[in-house]
Design an enzyme around this catalytic site. Structure first.
Site, PDB file in Angstrom:
ATOM      1  N   SER A  64      23.344 -26.530 -55.046  1.00 48.11           N
ATOM      2  CA  SER A  64      22.340 -27.187 -54.205  1.00 48.11           C
ATOM      3  C   SER A  64      22.276 -26.549 -52.818  1.00 48.11           C
ATOM      4  CB  SER A  64      22.677 -28.668 -54.063  1.00 48.11           C
ATOM      5  OG  SER A  64      22.779 -29.260 -55.339  1.00 48.11           O
TER       6      SER A  64
HETATM    7  N1  SAM Z   1      27.241 -30.123 -57.342  1.00 52.56           N
HETATM    8  C1  SAM Z   1      26.925 -28.810 -57.809  1.00 52.56           C
HETATM    9  C2  SAM Z   1      27.383 -27.729 -56.897  1.00 52.56           C
HETATM   10  O1  SAM Z   1      27.985 -28.015 -55.859  1.00 52.56           O
HETATM   11  O2  SAM Z   1      27.197 -26.572 -57.282  1.00 52.56           O
HETATM   12  C3  SAM Z   1      25.455 -28.635 -58.079  1.00 52.56           C
HETATM   13  C4  SAM Z   1      25.082 -29.196 -59.368  1.00 52.56           C
HETATM   14  S1  SAM Z   1      23.608 -28.720 -60.165  1.00 52.56           S
HETATM   15  C5  SAM Z   1      22.372 -29.111 -59.022  1.00 52.56           C
HETATM   16  C6  SAM Z   1      23.598 -30.049 -61.360  1.00 52.56           C
HETATM   17  C7  SAM Z   1      24.678 -29.974 -62.381  1.00 52.56           C
HETATM   18  O3  SAM Z   1      24.654 -31.157 -63.171  1.00 52.56           O
HETATM   19  C8  SAM Z   1      24.536 -28.807 -63.350  1.00 52.56           C
HETATM   20  O4  SAM Z   1      25.679 -28.011 -63.303  1.00 52.56           O
HETATM   21  C9  SAM Z   1      24.370 -29.484 -64.723  1.00 52.56           C
HETATM   22  O5  SAM Z   1      24.961 -28.762 -65.770  1.00 52.56           O
HETATM   23  C10 SAM Z   1      25.071 -30.801 -64.474  1.00 52.56           C
HETATM   24  N2  SAM Z   1      24.706 -31.889 -65.383  1.00 52.56           N
HETATM   25  C11 SAM Z   1      23.488 -32.267 -65.857  1.00 52.56           C
HETATM   26  N3  SAM Z   1      23.615 -33.361 -66.627  1.00 52.56           N
HETATM   27  C12 SAM Z   1      24.941 -33.686 -66.650  1.00 52.56           C
HETATM   28  C13 SAM Z   1      25.705 -34.725 -67.239  1.00 52.56           C
HETATM   29  N4  SAM Z   1      25.167 -35.684 -67.992  1.00 52.56           N
HETATM   30  N5  SAM Z   1      27.037 -34.744 -67.034  1.00 52.56           N
HETATM   31  C14 SAM Z   1      27.635 -33.800 -66.270  1.00 52.56           C
HETATM   32  N6  SAM Z   1      26.966 -32.798 -65.677  1.00 52.56           N
HETATM   33  C15 SAM Z   1      25.640 -32.751 -65.848  1.00 52.56           C
END
Ligand code: SAM
Length: 218
Positions: A64
């Site tokens: 992000s």
């Molecule tokens: N917090 C992260 C960082 O600092 O890099 C950014 C995260 S990215 C915007 C969103 C993440 O949510 C992705 O890596 C995606 O794989 C994960 N995601 C989506 N649905 C999910 C779920 N149900 N459980 C866990 N992770 C999930």
């Protein structure tokens, strides 16, 4: 670029993109001055690590933008020793920010390759984290309740399991809306089954895919 150049860019990012947009908690600003974002982005994108924008981390996911990471961290009111669940650990950068403030972090990430890389990077910074590969919309019951929960992917509604796994007095920060645009919501648990919530601002996150999130096939 060497370490000294990255440090210069990091400090410039804090004043140009965080302080100027109203991030003011010293512990949050210090965390952003300390954690090397370049470590959490792919090699070919390191030169953009201190621009205020999301970057691709593979598997169709993103790290992000720094401002939104800072805003969500500030909204959580992180205290030393807080037990925090992060749903969507992705690159591990948000988790590293929380750890550098002194929180204990439990991460859930859907993609195993991202979870593994995030864990390695966080360990390289000498922080300890527990990361589970799976569906974070169901939380992580084994270590519940949590003082704070942060969800870094877009949910269609507040996941019931996360509300249940929050401590009374705890806070949840989560983007809620459509798959394409959301409101960043801060929820506080007043009592068991009693919550207050407020919308903070508009935002755009990748979808939260799972049992209490979006359907993968949509
Ligand atoms: N917090 C992260 C960082 O600092 O890099 C950014 C995260 S990215 C915007 C969103 C993440 O949510 C992705 O890596 C995606 O794989 C994960 N995601 C989506 N649905 C999910 C779920 N149900 N459980 C866990 N992770 C999930």
């Amino acid at each position: 670029m060497d370490k000294k150049e990255f440090k210069f860019l990091r400090e410039k990012m804090v004043s140009a993109h965080l302080v100027s947009r109203g991030i003011r908690y010293p512990k949050v600003l210090n965390a952003f001055k300390t954690v090397p974002r370049e470590l959490f982005v792919p090699d070919n994108l390191k030169e953009y690590a201190y621009q205020d924008r999301p970057l691709s981390i593979g598997s169709g996911q993103t790290i992000s933008q720094p401002y939104i990471v800072a805003l969500m961290t500030e909204l959580l009111d992180v205290e030393i020793e807080d037990k925090i669940l992060e749903v969507g650990t992705g690159s591990g950068y948000q988790a590293a920010i929380l750890l550098s403030i002194g929180a204990k972090v439990y991460g859930v990430e859907k993609h195993s390759n991202l979870a593994q890389k995030a864990e390695e990077k966080i360990k390289a910074l000498r922080y300890a984290i527990k990361i589970k590969i799976g569906d974070g919309t169901l939380g992580w019951d084994r270590f519940a309740p949590y003082d704070k929960i942060i969800v870094t992917a877009a949910a269609p509604k507040l996941p019931k399991s996360l509300l249940e796994q929050l401590n009374v007095g705890g806070k949840l920060v989560i983007p809620v809306g459509s798959r394409f645009s959301q409101e960043l919501i801060k929820v506080e648990k007043r009592k068991k089954d009693e919550f207050s919530s407020k919308a903070v601002c508009g935002c755009v996150f990748v979808p939260l895919i799972g049992e209490e999130g979006w359907d993968e096939s949509l």
